[in-house]
Every structure is written in structure tokens, then in C-alpha cells.
Design a protein around this motif. Structure first.
Motif, PDB file in Angstrom:
ATOM      1  N   PHE A   1       0.822  -1.774  -0.104  1.00  0.00           N
ATOM      2  CA  PHE A   1       0.399  -0.043   0.107  1.00  0.00           C
ATOM      3  C   PHE A   1       0.841   1.327  -0.132  1.00  0.00           C
ATOM      4  CE2 PHE A   1      -2.002   3.460   2.534  1.00  0.00           C
ATOM      5  CZ  PHE A   1      -3.284   3.478   1.712  1.00  0.00           C
ATOM      6  N   SER A   2       0.466   1.955  -1.071  1.00  0.00           N
ATOM      7  CA  SER A   2       1.671   2.812  -1.049  1.00  0.00           C
ATOM      8  C   SER A   2       0.283   4.931  -0.737  1.00  0.00           C
ATOM      9  CB  SER A   2       2.239   3.329  -2.262  1.00  0.00           C
ATOM     10  OG  SER A   2       3.337   4.422  -2.488  1.00  0.00           O
ATOM     11  N   TYR A   3       1.253   5.516  -0.279  1.00  0.00           N
ATOM     12  CA  TYR A   3       1.064   6.834  -0.286  1.00  0.00           C
ATOM     13  C   TYR A   3       1.328   7.933  -0.565  1.00  0.00           C
ATOM     14  CZ  TYR A   3      -1.396  11.339   1.734  1.00  0.00           C
ATOM     15  OH  TYR A   3      -2.502  12.072   1.722  1.00  0.00           O
ATOM     16  N   LYS A   4       1.432   8.718  -1.451  1.00  0.00           N
ATOM     17  CA  LYS A   4       1.839   9.650  -1.777  1.00  0.00           C
ATOM     18  C   LYS A   4       1.690  11.191  -1.152  1.00  0.00           C
ATOM     19  CE  LYS A   4       2.742  11.357  -7.029  1.00  0.00           C
ATOM     20  NZ  LYS A   4       2.392  12.007  -7.962  1.00  0.00           N
ATOM     21  N   VAL A   5       2.985  11.614  -0.728  1.00  0.00           N
ATOM     22  CA  VAL A   5       3.209  12.718   0.463  1.00  0.00           C
ATOM     23  C   VAL A   5       2.827  13.921  -0.236  1.00  0.00           C
ATOM     24  CG1 VAL A   5       4.258  14.382   2.733  1.00  0.00           C
ATOM     25  CG2 VAL A   5       3.996  11.092   2.492  1.00  0.00           C
ATOM     26  N   ILE A   6       4.328  14.723  -1.344  1.00  0.00           N
ATOM     27  CA  ILE A   6       4.005  14.983  -1.410  1.00  0.00           C
ATOM     28  C   ILE A   6       4.975  14.854  -3.034  1.00  0.00           C
ATOM     29  CG2 ILE A   6       4.548  17.162  -0.128  1.00  0.00           C
ATOM     30  CD1 ILE A   6       7.747  16.858  -0.511  1.00  0.00           C
ATOM     31  N   THR A   7       4.791  15.248  -4.376  1.00  0.00           N
ATOM     32  CA  THR A   7       5.240  15.126  -6.054  1.00  0.00           C
ATOM     33  C   THR A   7       6.764  14.442  -5.517  1.00  0.00           C
ATOM     34  OG1 THR A   7       3.616  16.475  -7.110  1.00  0.00           O
ATOM     35  CG2 THR A   7       6.105  15.680  -8.120  1.00  0.00           C
ATOM     36  N   GLY A   8       6.642  13.211  -5.629  1.00  0.00           N
ATOM     37  CA  GLY A   8       8.373  12.070  -5.461  1.00  0.00           C
ATOM     38  C   GLY A   8       8.408  11.855  -4.171  1.00  0.00           C
ATOM     39  N   LEU A   9       7.602  11.886  -3.106  1.00  0.00           N
ATOM     40  CA  LEU A   9       7.877  11.290  -2.174  1.00  0.00           C
ATOM     41  C   LEU A   9       6.446  10.778  -1.752  1.00  0.00           C
ATOM     42  CD1 LEU A   9      10.414  11.566   0.050  1.00  0.00           C
ATOM     43  CD2 LEU A   9       9.132  12.810   1.584  1.00  0.00           C
ATOM     44  N   SER A  10       7.131   9.406  -0.967  1.00  0.00           N
ATOM     45  CA  SER A  10       6.062   8.098  -0.623  1.00  0.00           C
ATOM     46  C   SER A  10       5.840   7.281   0.359  1.00  0.00           C
ATOM     47  CB  SER A  10       5.292   8.073  -1.635  1.00  0.00           C
ATOM     48  OG  SER A  10       6.169   6.569  -2.480  1.00  0.00           O
ATOM     49  N   VAL A  11       5.238   6.418   0.874  1.00  0.00           N
ATOM     50  CA  VAL A  11       5.474   6.846   2.316  1.00  0.00           C
ATOM     51  C   VAL A  11       4.396   4.736   1.826  1.00  0.00           C
ATOM     52  CG1 VAL A  11       4.560   5.764   4.818  1.00  0.00           C
ATOM     53  CG2 VAL A  11       5.188   8.260   3.580  1.00  0.00           C
ATOM     54  N   ILE A  12       5.406   3.169   1.726  1.00  0.00           N
ATOM     55  CA  ILE A  12       5.006   2.357   1.455  1.00  0.00           C
ATOM     56  C   ILE A  12       4.466   1.810   2.718  1.00  0.00           C
ATOM     57  CG2 ILE A  12       5.588   0.395   0.286  1.00  0.00           C
ATOM     58  CD1 ILE A  12       7.015   2.751  -2.082  1.00  0.00           C
ATOM     59  N   ALA A  13       3.796   0.752   2.844  1.00  0.00           N
ATOM     60  CA  ALA A  13       3.714  -0.025   3.746  1.00  0.00           C
ATOM     61  C   ALA A  13       3.403  -1.672   3.300  1.00  0.00           C
ATOM     62  CB  ALA A  13       2.237  -0.174   4.851  1.00  0.00           C
ATOM     63  N   GLU A  14       4.035  -2.754   3.242  1.00  0.00           N
ATOM     64  CA  GLU A  14       4.041  -4.319   2.868  1.00  0.00           C
ATOM     65  C   GLU A  14       3.785  -4.844   3.778  1.00  0.00           C
ATOM     66  OE1 GLU A  14       7.626  -4.525   0.489  1.00  0.00           O
ATOM     67  OE2 GLU A  14       7.768  -2.855  -0.865  1.00  0.00           O
ATOM     68  N   LEU A  15       3.383  -6.196   3.292  1.00  0.00           N
ATOM     69  CA  LEU A  15       2.813  -7.323   4.030  1.00  0.00           C
ATOM     70  C   LEU A  15       3.263  -8.519   2.949  1.00  0.00           C
ATOM     71  CD1 LEU A  15       2.462  -8.890   6.341  1.00  0.00           C
ATOM     72  CD2 LEU A  15      -0.104  -8.863   5.522  1.00  0.00           C
ATOM     73  N   ASN A  16       4.780  -9.482   3.572  1.00  0.00           N
ATOM     74  CA  ASN A  16       5.401  -9.958   2.400  1.00  0.00           C
ATOM     75  C   ASN A  16       5.001 -11.180   3.542  1.00  0.00           C
ATOM     76  OD1 ASN A  16       5.489  -8.054   0.573  1.00  0.00           O
ATOM     77  ND2 ASN A  16       7.781  -7.323   1.546  1.00  0.00           N
ATOM     78  N   TYR A  17       4.591 -12.320   2.552  1.00  0.00           N
ATOM     79  CA  TYR A  17       5.584 -13.662   3.152  1.00  0.00           C
ATOM     80  C   TYR A  17       6.275 -14.400   2.190  1.00  0.00           C
ATOM     81  CZ  TYR A  17       5.643 -19.292   3.376  1.00  0.00           C
ATOM     82  OH  TYR A  17       5.830 -20.453   3.371  1.00  0.00           O
ATOM     83  N   CYS A  18       8.531 -15.073   3.139  1.00  0.00           N
ATOM     84  CA  CYS A  18       8.663 -14.876   2.734  1.00  0.00           C
ATOM     85  C   CYS A  18       9.943 -16.386   3.515  1.00  0.00           C
ATOM     86  CB  CYS A  18       9.975 -14.006   3.153  1.00  0.00           C
ATOM     87  SG  CYS A  18       9.379 -12.271   2.670  1.00  0.00           S
ATOM     88  N   LYS A  19      10.219 -16.954   2.327  1.00  0.00           N
ATOM     89  CA  LYS A  19      10.792 -17.753   2.065  1.00  0.00           C
ATOM     90  C   LYS A  19      12.703 -17.370   1.859  1.00  0.00           C
ATOM     91  CE  LYS A  19       8.523 -22.205   1.434  1.00  0.00           C
ATOM     92  NZ  LYS A  19       7.961 -23.309   0.279  1.00  0.00           N
ATOM     93  N   LYS A  20      13.081 -18.120   2.965  1.00  0.00           N
ATOM     94  CA  LYS A  20      14.943 -18.047   3.651  1.00  0.00           C
ATOM     95  C   LYS A  20      15.486 -19.264   3.586  1.00  0.00           C
ATOM     96  CE  LYS A  20      14.296 -13.128   3.525  1.00  0.00           C
ATOM     97  NZ  LYS A  20      14.671 -11.442   4.435  1.00  0.00           N
ATOM     98  N   GLY A  21      16.526 -19.709   3.655  1.00  0.00           N
ATOM     99  CA  GLY A  21      18.216 -20.702   3.962  1.00  0.00           C
ATOM    100  C   GLY A  21      18.881 -20.362   3.380  1.00  0.00           C
ATOM    101  N   ALA A  22      19.416 -22.026   3.828  1.00  0.00           N
ATOM    102  CA  ALA A  22      20.700 -22.290   2.961  1.00  0.00           C
ATOM    103  C   ALA A  22      20.511 -23.628   3.156  1.00  0.00           C
ATOM    104  CB  ALA A  22      21.664 -22.361   4.129  1.00  0.00           C
ATOM    105  N   LYS A  23      21.574 -24.355   2.388  1.00  0.00           N
ATOM    106  CA  LYS A  23      21.985 -25.851   1.988  1.00  0.00           C
ATOM    107  C   LYS A  23      22.759 -26.367   3.036  1.00  0.00           C
ATOM    108  CE  LYS A  23      19.405 -26.343  -2.534  1.00  0.00           C
ATOM    109  NZ  LYS A  23      19.760 -26.852  -4.025  1.00  0.00           N
ATOM    110  N   GLU A  24      22.528 -27.439   3.443  1.00  0.00           N
ATOM    111  CA  GLU A  24      23.529 -28.514   3.858  1.00  0.00           C
ATOM    112  C   GLU A  24      24.459 -27.769   4.983  1.00  0.00           C
ATOM    113  OE1 GLU A  24      26.382 -29.913   1.295  1.00  0.00           O
ATOM    114  OE2 GLU A  24      24.958 -30.577  -0.034  1.00  0.00           O
TER     115      GLU A  24
END
Length: 140
Positions: free
Chosen positions: A63-86
């Protein structure tokens, strides 16, 4: 299964990227959309070496909200998978742990998390064909 996840992630990325262009054309102050990404992640050892890379990815919404021209605030919700092998399991479990055995000294290590980044986006050339953007902010 891994190929199915990669194909689904790529298809989602193409679909959401195409719909994201529609959001970019709108001149309203608020926009929302989805995102998907493919990633290769690893875990670093204390001596600077790293384990083998593990395929992963993320899907989410923003979700993004434009404060002024060229400047905005963004909130995200992400499901992530990370890790390493062996990964050396003696680094994960204590020596007296029942999960650590001679049969299982190395295993893939996978994190599945929800991340909530709160970002400030500065777009230096918003009205031009060339776009130079900077994103800054924490992730919870």
C-alpha cells in the motif's frame, strides 16, 4: 515441486508487474498492489564462509501513499522463504539435543517468515521517462 513454485512465482510476477503498470499511470495519492520475487539465500558462518544457496521467494501486498510529488510512504506485508543448504546441525542444536544424531549432521535450513517493511520512497525524476528511486526504511 520446486519447479512448480518457480513457475508459479514467475507467472505471478508477470501478472502483478503488468497490473502494477496500471497503478503507476493513476495520478491518485493512494495505490495498492501485489508483488512476488524469487531469491537465493544462504547463511554466513562466523569465519566469513557461507553455506550453499537455497531457492526461495516471497509473495505479498503493498500500500503506497503519495505525500508530495516525488515522496511516498509504503507499507508492505510479505510472506518469505529463506535459508541455506547443508547446514551443520551442531550449530543449530546443542550437543545433548535428541534432534542431533550421527545420521543427521547436515540438513537444509529453511525460514518461513512474515515481513512488514515500512518504507519511504524518493523518486528524483517522477515526471520524466527516466526513473531513479531510493527506498529507505525498517522491516519487522
Amino acid at each position: 515441486m520446486k519447479n512448480r513454485f518457480l513457475n508459479l512465482s514467475f507467472a505471478l510476477l508477470v501478472i502483478l508487474g503488468a497490473s502494477g503498470n496500471g497503478f503507476g499511470q493513476d495520478k491518485s495519492k493512494m495505490t495498492a498492489g501485489g508483488k512476488a520475487a524469487y531469491s537465493l539465500s544462504t547463511i554466513s558462518k562466523t569465519n566469513g564462509d557461507a553455506y550453499s544457496y537455497l531457492s526461495g521467494g516471497s509473495v505479498g501486498a503493498f500500500f503506497s501513499y503519495k505525500v508530495i510529488t516525488g515522496l511516498s510512504v509504503i507499507a508492505e506485508l510479505n510472506y518469505c522463504k529463506k535459508g541455506a543448504k547443508e547446514v551443520d546441525m551442531s550449530l543449530v542444536y546443542r550437543d545433548d539435543s535428541p534432534y542431533l544424531s550421527d545420521r543427521m549432521t547436515r540438513a537444509d535450513f529453511l525460514f518461513q517468515t512474515l515481513e512488514i517493511p515500512l518504507l519511504v520512497n524518493y523518486n528524483a525524476f517522477e515526471n520524466n521517462a527516466f526513473a531513479l528511486k531510493a527506498f529507505v526504511g525498517p522491516s519487522f
